[in-house]
Design a protein around this motif. Sequence first.
Motif, PDB file in Angstrom:
ATOM      1  N   SER A  32       0.824  -1.196   0.000  1.00 19.85           N
ATOM      2  CA  SER A  32       0.000   0.000   0.000  1.00 19.85           C
ATOM      3  C   SER A  32       0.865   1.256   0.000  1.00 19.85           C
ATOM      4  N   ASP A  33       0.391   2.285  -0.689  1.00 16.51           N
ATOM      5  CA  ASP A  33       1.081   3.567  -0.645  1.00 16.51           C
ATOM      6  C   ASP A  33       0.773   4.303   0.646  1.00 16.51           C
ATOM      7  N   ALA A  34      -0.294   3.892   1.313  1.00 12.82           N
ATOM      8  CA  ALA A  34      -0.697   4.604   2.524  1.00 12.82           C
ATOM      9  C   ALA A  34       0.028   4.103   3.767  1.00 12.82           C
ATOM     10  N   LEU A  35       0.161   2.791   3.913  1.00 16.64           N
ATOM     11  CA  LEU A  35       0.749   2.223   5.121  1.00 16.64           C
ATOM     12  C   LEU A  35       1.717   1.102   4.778  1.00 16.64           C
ATOM     13  N   ASP A  36       2.779   0.993   5.566  1.00 17.33           N
ATOM     14  CA  ASP A  36       3.674  -0.154   5.484  1.00 17.33           C
ATOM     15  C   ASP A  36       3.210  -1.125   6.556  1.00 17.33           C
ATOM     16  N   LEU A  37       2.443  -2.131   6.133  1.00 14.92           N
ATOM     17  CA  LEU A  37       1.854  -3.062   7.092  1.00 14.92           C
ATOM     18  C   LEU A  37       2.836  -4.138   7.512  1.00 14.92           C
ATOM     19  N   GLU A  38       2.710  -4.548   8.743  1.00 19.07           N
ATOM     20  CA  GLU A  38       3.473  -5.679   9.256  1.00 19.07           C
ATOM     21  C   GLU A  38       2.969  -6.937   8.547  1.00 19.07           C
ATOM     22  N   GLY A  39       3.860  -7.835   8.218  1.00 26.15           N
ATOM     23  CA  GLY A  39       3.465  -9.070   7.552  1.00 26.15           C
ATOM     24  C   GLY A  39       2.497  -9.880   8.390  1.00 26.15           C
ATOM     25  N   SER A  53      -1.004  -3.222  15.788  1.00 28.75           N
ATOM     26  CA  SER A  53      -0.117  -3.236  14.627  1.00 28.75           C
ATOM     27  C   SER A  53      -0.530  -2.171  13.613  1.00 28.75           C
ATOM     28  N   LEU A  54      -1.829  -2.054  13.356  1.00 33.66           N
ATOM     29  CA  LEU A  54      -2.314  -1.039  12.421  1.00 33.66           C
ATOM     30  C   LEU A  54      -2.028   0.370  12.941  1.00 33.66           C
ATOM     31  N   LYS A  55      -2.184   0.574  14.231  1.00 30.46           N
ATOM     32  CA  LYS A  55      -1.900   1.885  14.836  1.00 30.46           C
ATOM     33  C   LYS A  55      -0.430   2.239  14.663  1.00 30.46           C
ATOM     34  N   ARG A  56       0.430   1.264  14.951  1.00 28.66           N
ATOM     35  CA  ARG A  56       1.871   1.480  14.806  1.00 28.66           C
ATOM     36  C   ARG A  56       2.216   1.832  13.359  1.00 28.66           C
ATOM     37  N   SER A  57       1.654   1.096  12.413  1.00 32.63           N
ATOM     38  CA  SER A  57       1.924   1.348  10.992  1.00 32.63           C
ATOM     39  C   SER A  57       1.434   2.732  10.575  1.00 32.63           C
ATOM     40  N   SER A  61       3.903   5.960   9.310  1.00 34.41           N
ATOM     41  CA  SER A  61       3.870   6.200   7.874  1.00 34.41           C
ATOM     42  C   SER A  61       3.956   7.696   7.582  1.00 34.41           C
ATOM     43  N   HIS A  62       4.788   8.040   6.621  1.00 34.34           N
ATOM     44  CA  HIS A  62       4.910   9.429   6.187  1.00 34.34           C
ATOM     45  C   HIS A  62       4.161   9.658   4.880  1.00 34.34           C
ATOM     46  N   ARG A  63       3.600   8.585   4.326  1.00 35.77           N
ATOM     47  CA  ARG A  63       2.937   8.691   3.027  1.00 35.77           C
ATOM     48  C   ARG A  63       1.420   8.777   3.120  1.00 35.77           C
ATOM     49  N   ARG A  64       0.874   8.594   4.301  1.00 38.33           N
ATOM     50  CA  ARG A  64      -0.579   8.613   4.423  1.00 38.33           C
ATOM     51  C   ARG A  64      -1.105  10.021   4.175  1.00 38.33           C
ATOM     52  N   ALA A  72      -5.691   3.748   9.272  1.00 33.92           N
ATOM     53  CA  ALA A  72      -5.715   2.392   9.816  1.00 33.92           C
ATOM     54  C   ALA A  72      -7.098   1.771   9.656  1.00 33.92           C
ATOM     55  N   MET A  73      -8.131   2.537   9.943  1.00 35.25           N
ATOM     56  CA  MET A  73      -9.501   2.044   9.828  1.00 35.25           C
ATOM     57  C   MET A  73      -9.833   1.738   8.368  1.00 35.25           C
ATOM     58  N   SER A  74      -9.365   2.565   7.466  1.00 37.20           N
ATOM     59  CA  SER A  74      -9.610   2.338   6.039  1.00 37.20           C
ATOM     60  C   SER A  74      -8.979   1.034   5.576  1.00 37.20           C
ATOM     61  N   MET A  75      -7.755   0.770   6.013  1.00 33.74           N
ATOM     62  CA  MET A  75      -7.078  -0.452   5.607  1.00 33.74           C
ATOM     63  C   MET A  75      -7.783  -1.677   6.169  1.00 33.74           C
ATOM     64  N   LEU A  76      -8.230  -1.606   7.398  1.00 38.32           N
ATOM     65  CA  LEU A  76      -8.944  -2.718   8.021  1.00 38.32           C
ATOM     66  C   LEU A  76     -10.280  -2.969   7.314  1.00 38.32           C
ATOM     67  N   THR A  77     -11.012  -1.912   7.049  1.00 35.45           N
ATOM     68  CA  THR A  77     -12.291  -2.036   6.343  1.00 35.45           C
ATOM     69  C   THR A  77     -12.072  -2.569   4.934  1.00 35.45           C
ATOM     70  N   PHE A  78     -11.047  -2.091   4.257  1.00 40.80           N
ATOM     71  CA  PHE A  78     -10.713  -2.571   2.922  1.00 40.80           C
ATOM     72  C   PHE A  78     -10.469  -4.081   2.946  1.00 40.80           C
TER      73      PHE A  78
END
Length: 115
Positions: A32-39, A53-57, A61-64, A72-78
């Motif tokens: 994702s361009d928005a977050l670098d997620l933990e594997g 983990s999502l909060k930390r990411s 992130s400097h790209r969000r 974080a909520m958007s990525m989880l919902t996605f």
Amino acid sequence: MAAARRHSRRSRTGRSRGRSTRKWSAKVTRASDALDLEGGVFKKASAHKIAASLKRSAEHSHRRKSAPLRSAMSMLTFYINRAGKGLSARRRRTLENAKDELRKLFKKQPKSKAA
């Protein structure tokens, strides 16, 4: 004649065959361009660990483009929306609970459950 050849190379949905990736949503989750997620963040057993983990990411992130909670909520919902019917009821419940955990971690009021 060219239209007939073009039609033969396409699948029923109109997309051309031979794509390198079948699921664009998997690529979004991985890179994702928005977050670098933990594997394996969405494979974690507890809602709290997923949310942490999502909060930390999101915070690192400097790209969000929006606030950390929103990203974080958007990525989880996605992820939940893309997984769709493939999620078991138990897994879906864990991921939905992770939304409330995210709100708690960001000190926002959890959404009330509709009766």
